[in-house]
Structures are given as structure tokens and as C-alpha cells.
Design a protein around this motif. Structure first.
Motif, PDB file in Angstrom:
ATOM      1  N   ALA A 150       1.061  -1.463  -0.327  1.00 45.37           N
ATOM      2  CA  ALA A 150       0.099   0.099   0.079  1.00 45.37           C
ATOM      3  C   ALA A 150       0.711   1.734   0.315  1.00 45.37           C
ATOM      4  O   ALA A 150       0.721   2.330  -0.679  1.00 45.37           O
ATOM      5  CB  ALA A 150      -1.093  -0.243   1.698  1.00 45.37           C
ATOM      6  N   TYR A 151       2.334   1.056   0.692  1.00 43.06           N
ATOM      7  CA  TYR A 151       2.839   2.556   0.600  1.00 43.06           C
ATOM      8  C   TYR A 151       3.906   2.343  -0.660  1.00 43.06           C
ATOM      9  O   TYR A 151       3.746   3.383  -1.412  1.00 43.06           O
ATOM     10  CB  TYR A 151       4.399   2.003   1.764  1.00 43.06           C
ATOM     11  CG  TYR A 151       4.504   3.657   2.256  1.00 43.06           C
ATOM     12  CD1 TYR A 151       5.211   5.096   1.669  1.00 43.06           C
ATOM     13  CD2 TYR A 151       4.207   3.725   3.627  1.00 43.06           C
ATOM     14  CE1 TYR A 151       5.615   5.441   2.139  1.00 43.06           C
ATOM     15  CE2 TYR A 151       4.581   4.646   4.292  1.00 43.06           C
ATOM     16  CZ  TYR A 151       5.316   5.702   3.934  1.00 43.06           C
ATOM     17  OH  TYR A 151       5.902   7.030   3.864  1.00 43.06           O
TER      18      TYR A 151
ATOM     19  N   PRO B 173       0.580   3.075  -4.188  1.00 38.38           N
ATOM     20  CA  PRO B 173       0.320   4.541  -3.274  1.00 38.38           C
ATOM     21  C   PRO B 173      -1.314   3.873  -3.278  1.00 38.38           C
ATOM     22  O   PRO B 173      -2.288   4.513  -4.055  1.00 38.38           O
ATOM     23  CB  PRO B 173      -0.144   5.438  -4.008  1.00 38.38           C
ATOM     24  CG  PRO B 173       1.482   6.168  -4.919  1.00 38.38           C
ATOM     25  CD  PRO B 173       1.620   4.671  -5.178  1.00 38.38           C
ATOM     26  N   LEU B 174      -1.793   2.829  -2.876  1.00 35.23           N
ATOM     27  CA  LEU B 174      -3.289   2.572  -2.427  1.00 35.23           C
ATOM     28  C   LEU B 174      -3.618   3.464  -1.509  1.00 35.23           C
ATOM     29  O   LEU B 174      -3.375   4.445  -0.782  1.00 35.23           O
ATOM     30  CB  LEU B 174      -3.102   0.943  -1.616  1.00 35.23           C
ATOM     31  CG  LEU B 174      -2.898  -0.160  -2.922  1.00 35.23           C
ATOM     32  CD1 LEU B 174      -3.101  -1.061  -1.545  1.00 35.23           C
ATOM     33  CD2 LEU B 174      -2.996  -0.160  -4.366  1.00 35.23           C
ATOM     34  N   PRO B 175      -5.322   4.607  -2.110  1.00 38.11           N
ATOM     35  CA  PRO B 175      -6.555   5.530  -1.367  1.00 38.11           C
ATOM     36  C   PRO B 175      -6.215   4.617   0.037  1.00 38.11           C
ATOM     37  O   PRO B 175      -6.174   3.349   0.733  1.00 38.11           O
ATOM     38  CB  PRO B 175      -7.303   4.855  -1.396  1.00 38.11           C
ATOM     39  CG  PRO B 175      -7.621   3.527  -2.505  1.00 38.11           C
ATOM     40  CD  PRO B 175      -5.692   3.352  -2.949  1.00 38.11           C
ATOM     41  N   GLN B 176      -5.865   5.736   1.008  1.00 39.61           N
ATOM     42  CA  GLN B 176      -6.254   5.614   2.403  1.00 39.61           C
ATOM     43  C   GLN B 176      -8.021   5.115   2.019  1.00 39.61           C
ATOM     44  O   GLN B 176      -8.919   5.485   1.944  1.00 39.61           O
ATOM     45  CB  GLN B 176      -5.585   7.027   3.200  1.00 39.61           C
ATOM     46  CG  GLN B 176      -4.209   7.190   3.151  1.00 39.61           C
ATOM     47  CD  GLN B 176      -3.891   6.518   4.232  1.00 39.61           C
ATOM     48  OE1 GLN B 176      -4.293   4.884   4.168  1.00 39.61           O
ATOM     49  NE2 GLN B 176      -2.196   6.713   4.833  1.00 39.61           N
ATOM     50  N   PRO B 177      -8.251   3.871   3.562  1.00 42.03           N
ATOM     51  CA  PRO B 177      -7.116   3.663   4.979  1.00 42.03           C
ATOM     52  C   PRO B 177      -6.673   2.648   4.702  1.00 42.03           C
ATOM     53  O   PRO B 177      -6.570   2.456   5.337  1.00 42.03           O
ATOM     54  CB  PRO B 177      -8.809   4.254   6.152  1.00 42.03           C
ATOM     55  CG  PRO B 177      -9.682   3.299   4.570  1.00 42.03           C
ATOM     56  CD  PRO B 177      -9.373   3.673   3.867  1.00 42.03           C
ATOM     57  N   SER B 178      -6.250   1.911   3.515  1.00 41.21           N
ATOM     58  CA  SER B 178      -5.619   1.090   3.596  1.00 41.21           C
ATOM     59  C   SER B 178      -4.368   0.751   4.267  1.00 41.21           C
ATOM     60  O   SER B 178      -4.247  -0.384   5.081  1.00 41.21           O
ATOM     61  CB  SER B 178      -5.744   0.727   1.678  1.00 41.21           C
ATOM     62  OG  SER B 178      -4.576   1.383   1.174  1.00 41.21           O
ATOM     63  N   ARG B 179      -3.703   1.673   3.904  1.00 40.11           N
ATOM     64  CA  ARG B 179      -2.121   1.942   4.447  1.00 40.11           C
ATOM     65  C   ARG B 179      -2.526   1.890   6.669  1.00 40.11           C
ATOM     66  O   ARG B 179      -1.776   1.224   6.919  1.00 40.11           O
ATOM     67  CB  ARG B 179      -1.254   3.197   4.283  1.00 40.11           C
ATOM     68  CG  ARG B 179       0.190   2.675   4.441  1.00 40.11           C
ATOM     69  CD  ARG B 179       0.958   3.636   3.513  1.00 40.11           C
ATOM     70  NE  ARG B 179       1.436   4.923   4.642  1.00 40.11           N
ATOM     71  CZ  ARG B 179       1.060   5.978   3.143  1.00 40.11           C
ATOM     72  NH1 ARG B 179       0.530   6.337   2.863  1.00 40.11           N
ATOM     73  NH2 ARG B 179       1.108   7.479   4.878  1.00 40.11           N
TER      74      ARG B 179
END
Length: 123
Positions: free
Chosen positions: A88-89, A92-98
Motif C-alpha cells: 500500500a505504501y 499508493p493505494l487509497p487511504q485508509p488501506s495503509r
């Protein structure tokens, strides 16, 4: 990985590292911040800040004699959460994944720390 990434992108963090560049242009222009390299650096820093405490707490946790299936569950959930956090870092996956991956790892480590503290109190 960061050195390989920085040489292919011709972006270096330090002036002395520019001697590795094949470019004959102005070496000062090569000393710059590349967003991709910085993302990998921040991801690595975040892994260090979370994995090292987990290893210490995990070692203490194994000394408390937990049930094997419970210990395996803790270790697998933490490793899975960190792998997902890294993916996810870097992509760049959309938050709130990280943030969710981080919280799962934190809860797992906290659960093991709680077991270590309760065992230490009852000794």
C-alpha cells in the motif's frame, strides 16, 4: 534498492555519490530529491520502526509459553499486515488501506506485549 533506483534515475542524496554516475554534466544537478526514491526510503524507515519492536516483543512473547496456534496467528497476522502495508505504501493505494494495515500490526504487537506483561506480573 535505493542505490539502484537512484543510479537509474540519476538522482543522488549526497554529492560524493555522483561519482557513480556516467553523466559528464554538472554533478550538482544530480543531487536532488526524487519522489519515488523518497517513497521507498520512507517505507523502509516505517518498516524498521515497526518490525524491530515486533521482533523484541515476539521473542519475549515466545518465552511466556503461548499456545502454538495462538502464537502462529499473531505472527502470521503481523507479517501479513506489514506486507500489505508495504504494498500500500509503494503503490499508493487509497487511504485508509495503509492505516488499517498499520493498526492491525499495532494491535497484534500490543496483544503480545499484554501477554508478556501479564505473565511477568504473575511470576
Amino acid at each position: 534498492m535505493s542505490l539502484l533506483a537512484s543510479t537509474s534515475l540519476q538522482a543522488f542524496a549526497n554529492q560524493e555519490d555522483t561519482s557513480l554516475a556516467s553523466s559528464t554534466g554538472d554533478k550538482k544537478k544530480l543531487v536532488r530529491v526524487d519522489p519515488d526514491v523518497e517513497r521507498v526510503r520512507r517505507c523502509h524507515q516505517n518498516d524498521l520502526e515497526n518490525i524491530i519492536p515486533f521482533i523484541v516483543i515476539g521473542l519475549l512473547y515466545t518465552l511466556t509459553g503461548p499456545d502454538l496456534s495462538t502464537a502462529l496467528l499473531h505472527f502470521r497476522v503481523f507479517v501479513g499486515s506489514r506486507l500489505f502495508h508495504t504494498v500500500a505504501y509503494l503503490f499508493p493505494l487509497p487511504q485508509p488501506s495503509r492505516a488499517a494495515a498499520f493498526l492491525i500490526g499495532l494491535v497484534t504487537t500490543s496483544s503480545m506485549a499484554y501477554r508478556v506483561l501479564m505473565t511477568a506480573l504473575y511470576l
